[in-house]
Scaffold this motif. Structure first.
Motif, short mmCIF file in Angstrom:
data_model
loop_
_atom_site.label_atom_id
_atom_site.label_comp_id
_atom_site.label_asym_id
_atom_site.label_seq_id
_atom_site.Cartn_x
_atom_site.Cartn_y
_atom_site.Cartn_z
N TRP A 1 72.57 -14.94 -3.84
CA TRP A 1 71.30 -15.69 -4.00
C TRP A 1 70.73 -15.89 -2.61
N ARG A 2 69.44 -15.64 -2.46
CA ARG A 2 68.81 -15.83 -1.15
C ARG A 2 67.89 -17.05 -1.20
N ALA A 3 68.31 -18.13 -0.56
CA ALA A 3 67.48 -19.32 -0.42
C ALA A 3 68.10 -20.15 0.69
N ALA B 1 66.98 -18.28 -7.15
CA ALA B 1 67.15 -16.94 -6.57
C ALA B 1 65.97 -16.04 -6.91
N LYS C 1 61.11 -20.99 2.93
CA LYS C 1 62.30 -21.45 2.20
C LYS C 1 63.31 -20.33 1.97
N ARG C 2 62.93 -19.10 2.33
CA ARG C 2 63.87 -17.98 2.19
C ARG C 2 63.78 -17.16 3.47
N SER C 3 64.63 -17.50 4.44
CA SER C 3 64.55 -16.82 5.75
C SER C 3 65.01 -15.38 5.66
N ILE C 4 66.07 -15.14 4.88
CA ILE C 4 66.56 -13.76 4.71
C ILE C 4 66.12 -13.29 3.32
N GLY C 5 65.28 -12.28 3.30
CA GLY C 5 64.76 -11.81 2.02
C GLY C 5 65.72 -10.84 1.33
N TYR C 6 65.33 -10.43 0.12
CA TYR C 6 66.15 -9.47 -0.61
C TYR C 6 65.90 -8.06 -0.09
#
Lengths: 257, 228
Positions: free
Chosen positions: A107-109, A172, B86-91
């Motif tokens: 999960w990326r957050a 996520a 809120k999401r520093s490292i993305g997918y």
């Protein structure tokens, strides 16, 4: 469906701990049965790694029947993989063909820091519950069923909201990493019932405040959370939470919050 | 807990977006109604424009309108920036799920920015010469009142095909912004219960299609010479 075996290429996120930077590593797994679950495929891979004297991949899992909410894997751009209303443990390898490449990420957050590899820290959810996802009255033993009459549709909606397993797929999948679907489910199943009524305004405000403190984003009503939720929690819960919040802002008793 | 605090939480900020957004939708309705007078006659439109420009109550509401637009833009850009952080490292993989979620729902900041750029052009075309610089031809209405010939200004502006195309892009951006925006505002304000959800979703889309088609028809008919 016909049973078959497959060889796969896996690109898995490896990260030593919260402080270090992670990277993708490529693994080959052979003779994976189409009858296996996705997690069983990871078990095979880890046994293979242990046999080779390498470190196995860390991943969260517990019940393996879709109710604990632990198996947090972002598979090929989807939370819990491509199947609708399932967790990773319910995803089966018959989804894949021989020779497929599968990318698996945690999960990326920012609110869910990676502890190791695919394992993330979801204590932020616990703290949101601690901020108001409960009733403070001591209720004693469970009372007889139907001693407090509750309308059928309200009971159904409360039950549907209570189905949330706190897996974090909503966060996520959300482009804003917002926890609103989780929060609204936890607030809704209490707000719909008479037991949760007295504290509903304080609950809405306190839980939203805690969500902000934990570093989750705000809700843009995009709906990827609902689309990714293994338990089918509805966006209507977010509308209800917003109503509760508005009630706290403009209604009586809001100052208690 | 004070008022300021209520409106600076994540839900509070979205409430500000929803309130200002729905207020701007109301304005669109009035704007569309007044401008549709061009399809009736030059005098009907100029009379309506004169009413909007000279009535004190409307001039006061105009200040509220500008405040609403500015608040909506600033809050929107702030939210987009905060949410991105809120999401520093993305997918690493493509997470766009167009089957379940339409592209415009995920592109509100882009669409809103296009609408904002369009508004700057639009305001400098009509509002500035009419209200600030007063460099418009005078015309006499049938009742003897002298006023600006805004209809002539529209004819002049929409002689350029580039301007017409830019207006159409602006109006299309607005339509897609509203496809998501109308429902989203209702959802933020908690109106989308099970009973009303589908109605509000449909109403928002029908509303944006009708209003934006009418707006799009204006520069096109001016350019093609369908109204005179």
């Amino acid at each position: 469906m016909e049973h078959y075996s497959m060889n796969l290429t896996l690109k898995v996120w490896k990260q030593k701990n919260t402080k270090t930077k992670g990277h993708f590593e490529t693994f080959q797994v052979k003779n994976i049965s189409s009858e296996m679950s996705f997690l069983e495929m990871f078990d095979v891979l880890n046994e293979q790694l242990i046999a080779e004297g390498k470190e196995p991949i860390a991943f969260d899992h517990d019940c393996r029947e879709g109710i604990c909410g632990m198996c947090s894997m972002y598979i090929n751009g989807r939370a819990h993989g491509p199947w609708h209303h399932t967790t990773t443990c319910q995803l089966h390898m018959r989804e894949y063909k021989d020779g497929d490449t599968i990318v698996v990420e945690p999960w990326r957050a920012n609110a869910f820091p990676v502890i190791k590899d695919l394992v993330v820290d979801r204590q932020a959810f616990d703290r949101i519950i601690q901020a108001g996802g409960y009733i403070s009255a001591n209720t004693g033993n469970a009372v007889d069923a139907n001693s407090i009459p509750i309308e059928k549709h309200k009971a159904d909606e409360a039950f549907a909201a209570a189905a949330c397993i706190g897996c974090g797929a909503c966060v996520a999948a959300c482009p804003n990493a917002s926890a609103m679907l989780f929060l609204s489910a936890k607030a809704s199943h209490l707000a719909l019932l008479p037991q949760g009524d007295p504290e509903r305004k304080i609950r809405a405000v306190n839980m939203v405040e805690q969500m902000d403190k934990e570093g989750f984003g705000s809700c843009s009503n995009i709906g990827l959370c609902e689309a990714s939720c293994p338990k089918g929690i509805s966006l209507e819960n977010i509308a209800r939470l917003n109503r509760e919040y508005l009630g706290a802002v403009f209604g009586e008793g809001g100052d208690n919050a | 807990m004070n008022w300021k605090h209520y409106f600076t939480t994540s839900v509070g900020r979205k409430l500000v977006m929803g309130f200002t957004g729905l207020f701007l939708v109301l304005f669109l309705l009035v704007h569309c109604y007044v401008n549709s007078m061009i399809f009736i006659s030059r005098n009907a439109f100029n009379a309506a424009a004169d009413f909007m420009g000279t009535t004190v109550a409307i001039r006061i509401m105009e200040i509220g309108l500008f405040a609403g637009i500015i608040l909506h833009i600033i809050q929107g850009l702030m939210l987009a920036r905060m949410n991105k952080a809120k999401r520093s490292i993305g997918y690493a993989t493509n997470t766009t799920n167009t089957k379940q979620v339409p592209w415009y729902s995920r592109s509100m900041t882009l669409l809103g920015t296009l609408v904002m750029l369009f508004l700057i052009m639009h305001i400098s075309h009509f509002w500035v010469p009419s209200r600030i610089t007063h460099d418009l031809n005078a015309t006499k209405l049938p009742n003897g009142v002298e006023t600006h010939d805004l209809f002539q200004k529209m004819l002049d502006v929409f002689q350029s095909p580039i301007v017409v195309v830019l207006y159409l892009i602006g109006v299309a951006s607005l339509a897609f912004h509203l496809f998501h925006g109308f429902f989203s505002a209702c959802q933020t304000m908690g109106l989308t219960s099970h009973k009303y959800k589908n109605f509000l979703k449909g109403f928002g889309i029908v509303f944006s299609v009708i209003v934006c088609l009418l707006f799009a028809a204006m520069p096109i008919s001016m350019y093609m010479g369908w109204v005179a």
